[in-house]
Design a protein around this motif. Structure first.
Motif, PDB file in Angstrom:
ATOM      1  N   ARG A   1       3.415   1.218  15.496  1.00 27.63           N
ATOM      2  CA  ARG A   1       3.904  -0.103  14.723  1.00 27.63           C
ATOM      3  C   ARG A   1       4.947   0.357  13.518  1.00 27.63           C
ATOM      4  NH1 ARG A   1      -1.111  -4.342  13.895  1.00 27.63           N
ATOM      5  NH2 ARG A   1      -1.758  -3.893  16.129  1.00 27.63           N
ATOM      6  N   LEU A   2       4.506   1.157  12.814  1.00 29.54           N
ATOM      7  CA  LEU A   2       5.502   1.649  11.631  1.00 29.54           C
ATOM      8  C   LEU A   2       6.888   1.995  12.364  1.00 29.54           C
ATOM      9  CD1 LEU A   2       3.342   3.406   9.195  1.00 29.54           C
ATOM     10  CD2 LEU A   2       4.007   1.231   9.085  1.00 29.54           C
ATOM     11  N   LEU A   3       6.952   2.700  13.330  1.00 27.42           N
ATOM     12  CA  LEU A   3       8.139   3.396  14.034  1.00 27.42           C
ATOM     13  C   LEU A   3       8.816   2.073  14.344  1.00 27.42           C
ATOM     14  CD1 LEU A   3       9.940   5.426  14.820  1.00 27.42           C
ATOM     15  CD2 LEU A   3       8.370   5.611  17.127  1.00 27.42           C
ATOM     16  N   ARG A   4       8.239   1.079  15.099  1.00 30.71           N
ATOM     17  CA  ARG A   4       8.919  -0.225  15.349  1.00 30.71           C
ATOM     18  C   ARG A   4       9.843  -0.710  14.289  1.00 30.71           C
ATOM     19  NH1 ARG A   4       4.646  -0.568  18.989  1.00 30.71           N
ATOM     20  NH2 ARG A   4       3.374  -1.915  17.509  1.00 30.71           N
ATOM     21  N   ASN A   5       9.021  -1.030  13.086  1.00 26.27           N
ATOM     22  CA  ASN A   5       9.479  -1.393  11.725  1.00 26.27           C
ATOM     23  C   ASN A   5      10.634  -0.837  11.220  1.00 26.27           C
ATOM     24  OD1 ASN A   5       7.900  -3.730  12.145  1.00 26.27           O
ATOM     25  ND2 ASN A   5       6.188  -2.990  10.832  1.00 26.27           N
ATOM     26  N   ALA A   6      10.487   0.647  11.465  1.00 29.89           N
ATOM     27  CA  ALA A   6      11.293   1.381  10.755  1.00 29.89           C
ATOM     28  C   ALA A   6      12.919   1.239  11.557  1.00 29.89           C
ATOM     29  CB  ALA A   6      11.139   2.794  10.837  1.00 29.89           C
ATOM     30  N   ARG A   7      12.996   0.956  12.865  1.00 33.33           N
ATOM     31  CA  ARG A   7      14.206   1.000  13.558  1.00 33.33           C
ATOM     32  C   ARG A   7      14.537  -0.470  13.538  1.00 33.33           C
ATOM     33  NH1 ARG A   7      12.201   4.532  18.777  1.00 33.33           N
ATOM     34  NH2 ARG A   7      12.341   6.412  17.894  1.00 33.33           N
ATOM     35  N   ALA A   8      13.804  -1.502  12.982  1.00 32.12           N
ATOM     36  CA  ALA A   8      14.327  -2.967  13.029  1.00 32.12           C
ATOM     37  C   ALA A   8      15.630  -2.997  12.473  1.00 32.12           C
ATOM     38  CB  ALA A   8      13.064  -3.816  12.358  1.00 32.12           C
ATOM     39  N   THR A   9      16.219  -4.152  13.015  1.00 38.35           N
ATOM     40  CA  THR A   9      17.333  -4.621  12.394  1.00 38.35           C
ATOM     41  C   THR A   9      17.349  -5.530  11.215  1.00 38.35           C
ATOM     42  OG1 THR A   9      17.474  -6.614  13.679  1.00 38.35           O
ATOM     43  CG2 THR A   9      18.550  -4.756  14.651  1.00 38.35           C
ATOM     44  N   GLU A  10      16.353  -6.025  10.871  1.00 38.25           N
ATOM     45  CA  GLU A  10      15.868  -6.820   9.612  1.00 38.25           C
ATOM     46  C   GLU A  10      15.599  -5.410   8.452  1.00 38.25           C
ATOM     47  OE1 GLU A  10      13.896  -7.164  12.038  1.00 38.25           O
ATOM     48  OE2 GLU A  10      14.383  -8.988  13.153  1.00 38.25           O
ATOM     49  N   SER A  11      16.459  -5.466   7.396  1.00 33.26           N
ATOM     50  CA  SER A  11      16.200  -4.498   6.403  1.00 33.26           C
ATOM     51  C   SER A  11      14.823  -4.926   5.703  1.00 33.26           C
ATOM     52  CB  SER A  11      17.201  -4.869   5.431  1.00 33.26           C
ATOM     53  OG  SER A  11      17.391  -5.994   4.825  1.00 33.26           O
ATOM     54  N   SER A  12      14.363  -6.064   5.872  1.00 30.21           N
ATOM     55  CA  SER A  12      12.919  -6.380   5.147  1.00 30.21           C
ATOM     56  C   SER A  12      11.802  -5.631   5.703  1.00 30.21           C
ATOM     57  CB  SER A  12      12.727  -7.725   4.927  1.00 30.21           C
ATOM     58  OG  SER A  12      12.585  -8.499   6.263  1.00 30.21           O
ATOM     59  N   LYS A  13      12.082  -5.581   7.087  1.00 35.27           N
ATOM     60  CA  LYS A  13      10.837  -4.735   7.774  1.00 35.27           C
ATOM     61  C   LYS A  13      11.389  -3.235   7.879  1.00 35.27           C
ATOM     62  CE  LYS A  13       9.840  -7.933  11.479  1.00 35.27           C
ATOM     63  NZ  LYS A  13       9.588  -8.142  12.916  1.00 35.27           N
ATOM     64  N   ALA A  14      12.505  -2.602   7.837  1.00 35.20           N
ATOM     65  CA  ALA A  14      12.789  -1.364   7.778  1.00 35.20           C
ATOM     66  C   ALA A  14      12.629  -0.502   6.570  1.00 35.20           C
ATOM     67  CB  ALA A  14      14.232  -1.156   8.355  1.00 35.20           C
ATOM     68  N   LEU A  15      13.248  -1.016   5.436  1.00 36.37           N
ATOM     69  CA  LEU A  15      13.167  -0.632   4.187  1.00 36.37           C
ATOM     70  C   LEU A  15      11.788  -0.027   3.757  1.00 36.37           C
ATOM     71  CD1 LEU A  15      16.190  -2.184   2.195  1.00 36.37           C
ATOM     72  CD2 LEU A  15      15.948   0.022   3.388  1.00 36.37           C
ATOM     73  N   PRO A  16      10.776  -0.972   3.686  1.00 33.80           N
ATOM     74  CA  PRO A  16       9.617  -0.347   3.301  1.00 33.80           C
ATOM     75  C   PRO A  16       9.228   1.029   3.701  1.00 33.80           C
ATOM     76  CG  PRO A  16       9.403  -2.659   3.489  1.00 33.80           C
ATOM     77  CD  PRO A  16      10.807  -2.253   4.022  1.00 33.80           C
ATOM     78  N   ILE A  17       9.245   1.047   5.437  1.00 30.15           N
ATOM     79  CA  ILE A  17       8.796   2.100   5.895  1.00 30.15           C
ATOM     80  C   ILE A  17       9.625   3.438   5.598  1.00 30.15           C
ATOM     81  CG2 ILE A  17       8.353   3.119   8.077  1.00 30.15           C
ATOM     82  CD1 ILE A  17       6.803   0.441   7.336  1.00 30.15           C
ATOM     83  N   LEU A  18      11.234   3.083   5.468  1.00 32.99           N
ATOM     84  CA  LEU A  18      12.112   4.116   5.036  1.00 32.99           C
ATOM     85  C   LEU A  18      11.784   4.736   3.733  1.00 32.99           C
ATOM     86  CD1 LEU A  18      15.299   2.539   6.634  1.00 32.99           C
ATOM     87  CD2 LEU A  18      13.678   4.276   7.578  1.00 32.99           C
ATOM     88  N   ARG A  19      11.135   3.735   2.699  1.00 32.06           N
ATOM     89  CA  ARG A  19      10.874   4.360   1.411  1.00 32.06           C
ATOM     90  C   ARG A  19       9.789   5.211   1.414  1.00 32.06           C
ATOM     91  NH1 ARG A  19      12.041  -1.324   0.091  1.00 32.06           N
ATOM     92  NH2 ARG A  19      14.185  -1.363  -1.036  1.00 32.06           N
ATOM     93  N   ARG A  20       8.863   4.874   2.483  1.00 28.88           N
ATOM     94  CA  ARG A  20       7.460   5.714   2.360  1.00 28.88           C
ATOM     95  C   ARG A  20       8.266   6.973   2.877  1.00 28.88           C
ATOM     96  NH1 ARG A  20       3.122   1.967   5.349  1.00 28.88           N
ATOM     97  NH2 ARG A  20       1.991   3.857   5.079  1.00 28.88           N
ATOM     98  N   ILE A  21       9.098   7.366   3.944  1.00 30.19           N
ATOM     99  CA  ILE A  21       9.574   8.489   4.398  1.00 30.19           C
ATOM    100  C   ILE A  21      10.078   9.204   3.471  1.00 30.19           C
ATOM    101  CG2 ILE A  21      11.082   9.131   6.370  1.00 30.19           C
ATOM    102  CD1 ILE A  21      10.237   7.002   7.892  1.00 30.19           C
ATOM    103  N   ILE A  22      10.916   8.582   2.553  1.00 34.93           N
ATOM    104  CA  ILE A  22      11.686   9.277   1.393  1.00 34.93           C
ATOM    105  C   ILE A  22      10.695   9.715   0.244  1.00 34.93           C
ATOM    106  CG2 ILE A  22      13.115   9.092  -0.540  1.00 34.93           C
ATOM    107  CD1 ILE A  22      14.761   9.231   2.414  1.00 34.93           C
ATOM    108  N   ALA A  23       9.758   8.920   0.028  1.00 30.39           N
ATOM    109  CA  ALA A  23       8.841   9.439  -0.887  1.00 30.39           C
ATOM    110  C   ALA A  23       7.948  10.525  -0.446  1.00 30.39           C
ATOM    111  CB  ALA A  23       7.788   8.189  -1.306  1.00 30.39           C
ATOM    112  N   MET A  24       7.602  10.675   0.659  1.00 30.60           N
ATOM    113  CA  MET A  24       6.679  11.692   1.186  1.00 30.60           C
ATOM    114  C   MET A  24       7.625  12.983   1.577  1.00 30.60           C
ATOM    115  SD  MET A  24       3.612  10.999   0.808  1.00 30.60           S
ATOM    116  CE  MET A  24       4.025  10.027  -0.620  1.00 30.60           C
ATOM    117  N   LYS A  25       8.775  12.855   1.146  1.00 32.53           N
ATOM    118  CA  LYS A  25      10.019  14.008   1.351  1.00 32.53           C
ATOM    119  C   LYS A  25       9.726  14.517   2.862  1.00 32.53           C
ATOM    120  CE  LYS A  25      10.022  15.420  -3.179  1.00 32.53           C
ATOM    121  NZ  LYS A  25       9.337  14.523  -4.108  1.00 32.53           N
ATOM    122  N   VAL A  26       9.774  13.624   3.914  1.00 34.94           N
ATOM    123  CA  VAL A  26       9.929  13.889   4.905  1.00 34.94           C
ATOM    124  C   VAL A  26      11.345  14.473   5.600  1.00 34.94           C
ATOM    125  CG1 VAL A  26       9.376  13.308   7.537  1.00 34.94           C
ATOM    126  CG2 VAL A  26       7.782  12.778   5.844  1.00 34.94           C
TER     127      VAL A  26
END
Length: 153
Positions: A32-57
Motif C-alpha cells: 500500500r505504501l509503495l502505491r502511495n509513494a509512486r502516486a502522481t499526487e504529491s499529498s500521497k507520495a511525499l509522506p512516504i518519501l519523507r519516511r524513506i529519507i528519515a530512515m536513511k534508506v
C-alpha cells in the motif's frame, strides 16, 4: 506499546479480518505504501518519501530528488523503511524476528490503516504524558514515532 489490552479483537487485528503473520501484514502494508509513494499526487507520495529519507534508506538522495525518481522505488525500499522504523537494521533481520513479536508491535501501522477508527483517540506529544493520562483515565496506548495515542473503547 504500553498498557491494557487492545480494544481490537485478536481475531480481527490483521488486514481485512484475516489472521496474518506479522511479516505478511507488513508486506501487505508495504505494498500500500509503495502505491502511495509512486502516486502522481504529491499529498500521497511525499509522506512516504519523507519516511524513506528519515530512515536513511536512500541517504544519497534529498526529498526533491527522490520525488523526481519515485517511480523507481521498489518494495524492498519500503520494507527496509518499515524494518528501521521497528528498530531493525534491515528487512532481512526484521522478517526473522517480527513473527515472534506480539501483534501489538504493529499497532502504529494498524492505526494508520484506520483499524482503530471506531474508538476515541487522544494524542499526546510524548510517552510520559500519555502514561500519566492513562493512569487516571485508562485506555490502550500506541507509540507513534515520538508521540503516543490513547485509544478509548
Amino acid at each position: 506499546m504500553w498498557s491494557t489490552s487492545s480494544p481490537v479483537d485478536n481475531d480481527t487485528r490483521n488486514d481485512l479480518g484475516r489472521n496474518l503473520s506479522n511479516s505478511e501484514f507488513l508486506r501487505r502494508y508495504a505494498r500500500r505504501l509503495l502505491r502511495n509513494a509512486r502516486a502522481t499526487e504529491s499529498s500521497k507520495a511525499l509522506p512516504i518519501l519523507r519516511r524513506i529519507i528519515a530512515m536513511k534508506v536512500t541517504p544519497e538522495l534529498r526529498i526533491t530528488d527522490l520525488y523526481i525518481v519515485r517511480e523507481t522505488i521498489q518494495l524492498k525500499h519500503i520494507l527496509h523503511t518499515l524494518a528501521r522504523e521497528l528498530d531493525f537494521a534491515a528487512w532481512e533481520i526484521c522478517k526473522k524476528w517480527i513473527d515472534d513479536s506480539p501483534a501489538a508491535a504493529l499497532d502504529r501501522y494498524r492505526l494508520e490503516l484506520g483499524m482503530f477508527g471506531d474508538y476515541q483517540q487522544n494524542w499526546f506529544a510524548d510517552e510520559a504524558t500519555a502514561r500519566d493520562w492513562q493512569q487516571e483515565n485508562g485506555g490502550y496506548l500506541i507509540a507513534y514515532g515520538q508521540q503516543a495515542v490513547a485509544i478509548l473503547a
